[in-house]
Design a protein around this motif. Sequence first.
Motif, mmCIF file in Angstrom:
data_model
loop_
_atom_site.group_PDB
_atom_site.id
_atom_site.type_symbol
_atom_site.label_atom_id
_atom_site.label_comp_id
_atom_site.label_asym_id
_atom_site.label_seq_id
_atom_site.Cartn_x
_atom_site.Cartn_y
_atom_site.Cartn_z
ATOM 1 N N ILE A 253 0.841 -1.199 0.000
ATOM 2 C CA ILE A 253 0.000 0.000 0.000
ATOM 3 C C ILE A 253 0.877 1.250 0.000
ATOM 4 O O ILE A 253 1.733 1.418 0.873
ATOM 5 N N ASP A 254 0.676 2.105 -0.980
ATOM 6 C CA ASP A 254 1.388 3.385 -1.038
ATOM 7 C C ASP A 254 0.364 4.487 -0.788
ATOM 8 O O ASP A 254 -0.418 4.855 -1.683
ATOM 9 N N PHE A 255 0.334 5.016 0.436
ATOM 10 C CA PHE A 255 -0.640 6.050 0.789
ATOM 11 C C PHE A 255 -0.380 7.343 0.027
ATOM 12 O O PHE A 255 -1.314 8.039 -0.369
ATOM 13 N N ASP A 256 0.896 7.682 -0.195
ATOM 14 C CA ASP A 256 1.229 8.940 -0.864
ATOM 15 C C ASP A 256 0.760 8.936 -2.321
ATOM 16 O O ASP A 256 0.221 9.939 -2.814
ATOM 17 N N LYS A 257 0.961 7.801 -3.012
ATOM 18 C CA LYS A 257 0.558 7.712 -4.419
ATOM 19 C C LYS A 257 -0.857 7.180 -4.589
ATOM 20 O O LYS A 257 -1.360 7.094 -5.718
ATOM 21 N N ALA A 258 -1.478 6.790 -3.474
ATOM 22 C CA ALA A 258 -2.857 6.273 -3.507
ATOM 23 C C ALA A 258 -2.969 5.085 -4.457
ATOM 24 O O ALA A 258 -3.820 5.040 -5.346
ATOM 25 N N VAL A 259 -2.107 4.087 -4.252
ATOM 26 C CA VAL A 259 -2.139 2.903 -5.103
ATOM 27 C C VAL A 259 -1.779 1.669 -4.280
ATOM 28 O O VAL A 259 -0.943 1.714 -3.374
ATOM 29 N N TRP A 260 -2.441 0.587 -4.598
ATOM 30 C CA TRP A 260 -2.150 -0.723 -4.012
ATOM 31 C C TRP A 260 -1.624 -1.602 -5.142
ATOM 32 O O TRP A 260 -2.313 -1.809 -6.135
ATOM 33 N N THR A 261 -0.398 -2.106 -4.993
ATOM 34 C CA THR A 261 0.227 -2.928 -6.035
ATOM 35 C C THR A 261 0.233 -4.391 -5.593
ATOM 36 O O THR A 261 0.912 -4.755 -4.631
ATOM 37 N N VAL A 262 -0.519 -5.209 -6.306
ATOM 38 C CA VAL A 262 -0.598 -6.638 -6.000
ATOM 39 C C VAL A 262 0.479 -7.355 -6.811
ATOM 40 O O VAL A 262 0.493 -7.252 -8.043
ATOM 41 N N PRO A 263 1.403 -8.083 -6.171
ATOM 42 C CA PRO A 263 2.478 -8.753 -6.917
ATOM 43 C C PRO A 263 1.947 -9.886 -7.780
ATOM 44 O O PRO A 263 0.877 -10.445 -7.520
ATOM 45 N N LEU A 264 2.681 -10.221 -8.821
ATOM 46 C CA LEU A 264 2.233 -11.238 -9.777
ATOM 47 C C LEU A 264 2.011 -12.603 -9.132
ATOM 48 O O LEU A 264 1.215 -13.403 -9.606
ATOM 49 N N GLU A 265 2.733 -12.894 -8.019
ATOM 50 C CA GLU A 265 2.599 -14.204 -7.382
ATOM 51 C C GLU A 265 1.178 -14.461 -6.897
ATOM 52 O O GLU A 265 0.753 -15.619 -6.794
ATOM 53 N N ARG A 266 0.430 -13.396 -6.604
ATOM 54 C CA ARG A 266 -0.924 -13.568 -6.080
ATOM 55 C C ARG A 266 -1.999 -13.353 -7.138
ATOM 56 O O ARG A 266 -3.177 -13.527 -6.861
ATOM 57 N N MET A 267 -1.584 -12.959 -8.328
ATOM 58 C CA MET A 267 -2.559 -12.675 -9.364
ATOM 59 C C MET A 267 -2.874 -13.915 -10.179
ATOM 60 O O MET A 267 -1.990 -14.703 -10.503
ATOM 61 N N LYS A 268 -4.128 -14.073 -10.514
ATOM 62 C CA LYS A 268 -4.578 -15.230 -11.286
ATOM 63 C C LYS A 268 -3.853 -15.313 -12.626
ATOM 64 O O LYS A 268 -3.523 -16.399 -13.092
ATOM 65 N N MET A 269 -3.620 -14.161 -13.248
ATOM 66 C CA MET A 269 -3.003 -14.142 -14.570
ATOM 67 C C MET A 269 -1.480 -13.961 -14.518
ATOM 68 O O MET A 269 -0.848 -13.716 -15.531
ATOM 69 N N ARG A 270 -0.923 -14.024 -13.299
ATOM 70 C CA ARG A 270 0.530 -13.925 -13.115
ATOM 71 C C ARG A 270 1.103 -12.634 -13.703
ATOM 72 O O ARG A 270 2.144 -12.625 -14.353
ATOM 73 N N ARG A 271 0.382 -11.543 -13.473
ATOM 74 C CA ARG A 271 0.861 -10.218 -13.849
ATOM 75 C C ARG A 271 0.623 -9.289 -12.668
ATOM 76 O O ARG A 271 -0.453 -9.335 -12.071
ATOM 77 N N PRO A 272 1.581 -8.441 -12.323
ATOM 78 C CA PRO A 272 1.333 -7.498 -11.217
ATOM 79 C C PRO A 272 0.159 -6.593 -11.567
ATOM 80 O O PRO A 272 -0.074 -6.276 -12.739
ATOM 81 N N HIS A 273 -0.561 -6.198 -10.548
ATOM 82 C CA HIS A 273 -1.787 -5.422 -10.779
ATOM 83 C C HIS A 273 -1.810 -4.220 -9.846
ATOM 84 O O HIS A 273 -1.637 -4.366 -8.628
ATOM 85 N N ALA A 274 -2.009 -3.033 -10.413
ATOM 86 C CA ALA A 274 -2.075 -1.807 -9.624
ATOM 87 C C ALA A 274 -3.536 -1.390 -9.465
ATOM 88 O O ALA A 274 -4.288 -1.339 -10.440
ATOM 89 N N VAL A 275 -3.932 -1.098 -8.233
ATOM 90 C CA VAL A 275 -5.310 -0.703 -7.931
ATOM 91 C C VAL A 275 -5.304 0.744 -7.446
ATOM 92 O O VAL A 275 -4.711 1.059 -6.409
ATOM 93 N N PRO A 276 -5.972 1.677 -8.174
ATOM 94 C CA PRO A 276 -6.082 3.057 -7.683
ATOM 95 C C PRO A 276 -6.921 3.085 -6.404
ATOM 96 O O PRO A 276 -7.931 2.383 -6.298
ATOM 97 N N LEU A 277 -6.511 3.865 -5.426
ATOM 98 C CA LEU A 277 -7.214 3.937 -4.153
ATOM 99 C C LEU A 277 -7.924 5.279 -4.044
ATOM 100 O O LEU A 277 -7.302 6.343 -4.067
ATOM 101 N N SER A 278 -9.240 5.198 -3.938
ATOM 102 C CA SER A 278 -10.042 6.419 -3.793
ATOM 103 C C SER A 278 -9.855 7.020 -2.406
ATOM 104 O O SER A 278 -9.260 6.404 -1.516
ATOM 105 N N ARG A 279 -10.386 8.227 -2.212
ATOM 106 C CA ARG A 279 -10.290 8.863 -0.899
ATOM 107 C C ARG A 279 -10.990 8.016 0.161
ATOM 108 O O ARG A 279 -10.508 7.890 1.298
ATOM 109 N N GLN A 280 -12.106 7.390 -0.216
ATOM 110 C CA GLN A 280 -12.850 6.576 0.744
ATOM 111 C C GLN A 280 -12.038 5.351 1.169
ATOM 112 O O GLN A 280 -11.989 5.009 2.360
ATOM 113 N N VAL A 281 -11.394 4.688 0.209
ATOM 114 C CA VAL A 281 -10.599 3.501 0.531
ATOM 115 C C VAL A 281 -9.402 3.887 1.393
ATOM 116 O O VAL A 281 -9.053 3.181 2.350
ATOM 117 N N LEU A 282 -8.773 5.004 1.078
ATOM 118 C CA LEU A 282 -7.640 5.452 1.888
ATOM 119 C C LEU A 282 -8.073 5.708 3.330
ATOM 120 O O LEU A 282 -7.341 5.391 4.279
#
Length: 404
Positions: A253-282
């Motif tokens: 979790i990067d609070f400053d950039k408001a992004v959650w980066t899921v590593p490829l090891e946990r992704m179904k398609m074996r690709r890292p995935h970045a999730v934008p974090l809204s103000r509510q999620v933060l």
Amino acid sequence: MSLTDVMIRSLKAESRPYSRTDAGGLYLEVRPSGAKLWRFKYRFLGKANRIALGAYPEVRLAEARQLRDDARRKLRDGIDPLADRKRDKLVAQFKAANTFGDLAKEYIEKTVAEGRAEATTTKANWLLDQLKPIAGMPVADIKPIEILAALKRIEARGKHETARRARSFAGRVFRYAVATGRGEADPTAVLQGALIAPRVTHHAALLEPDAVGGLLRAIDSYPGNAITRLACQIAPHVMARPGELRQALWGEIDFDKAVWTVPLERMKMRRPHAVPLSRQVLAYLKTLYDLTGPEGFVFPAFHTSRRPMSENTMNQAFRRMGYAKGEVTAHGLRTTASTLLNESGKWQSDAIERSLAHADANMVRGIYNRGRYWDERVAMHQWWSDYLDELRAVEKNALPLEAA
């Protein structure tokens, strides 16, 4: 003079080994210990040799002669009986060391080394456990009927989809065995159509705005564990798969950039995935940070911080809120987001698919789109969170998508 059973029984042990000849190269060796051992002596390619045929009386005279005759037939066919026996022993040892279970574990380890997602590895180990009846059998000796019997046991419990997945997993293991020289064929190939076709089911999801608003209010009022409530509050916003969410780490979790980066090891398609974090999620995450941060799992298990929340925790919370299994599931929240975002007409379908981490059939296009739609996805996630807030606030006649 040929031996007889009476003669053999009368032979006594002496201080040194001695032998008594039968016929055709067969003889009995009497050891000082009293053991009486059958031997067959022969010549192969000009060299004298001998082979053990067992001990008397476990191997009776008639059986010893039969074994001798079998060895003589091999000699007639140009086969050295001793070399043939050693080869059979090596084959037996090879098969014993290459059971289906052993090769399945080796195959799973290979997929881990290739970067397969942890969830996929866990499922593979679970499928191997379902195939216990054949796990201890040499992979080269397993017949289709034996695999079918194991699959039918699964099917008998009503687990039609599990049986289908187990057959597919077994096929991958057998093909791996063939590729590595320890198998001859994939016996699951002939089992196509032998299992009951599972009925296609979809994850239960709410698709009407009014119903979504009611769910959000129910989550806010959930009286159970605070971490579970926060997980249920965050899940509708981020559109992640339940396994990706519950295994999230604070280091991702990067609070400053408001992004959650899921590593490829946990992704179904074996690709890292970045999730934008809204103000509510933060805001939700900052509340969680005080409960479970600053290291480890964002959503730890109840009993230990070393493991993530159970895969059933959120669904059990929905049941306690009064939602039946056929109404709401954690995975179904993705369907809710996909449906309502597409119906809004505000966002490109590719941007929505990227936020859902669906794979693009065209790999080059998929890589290009990951960067191309980032700004749109950031805006979309904030709009989606704002819209969910609107739905939560309206008891009836939820705000139309266009107005939001």
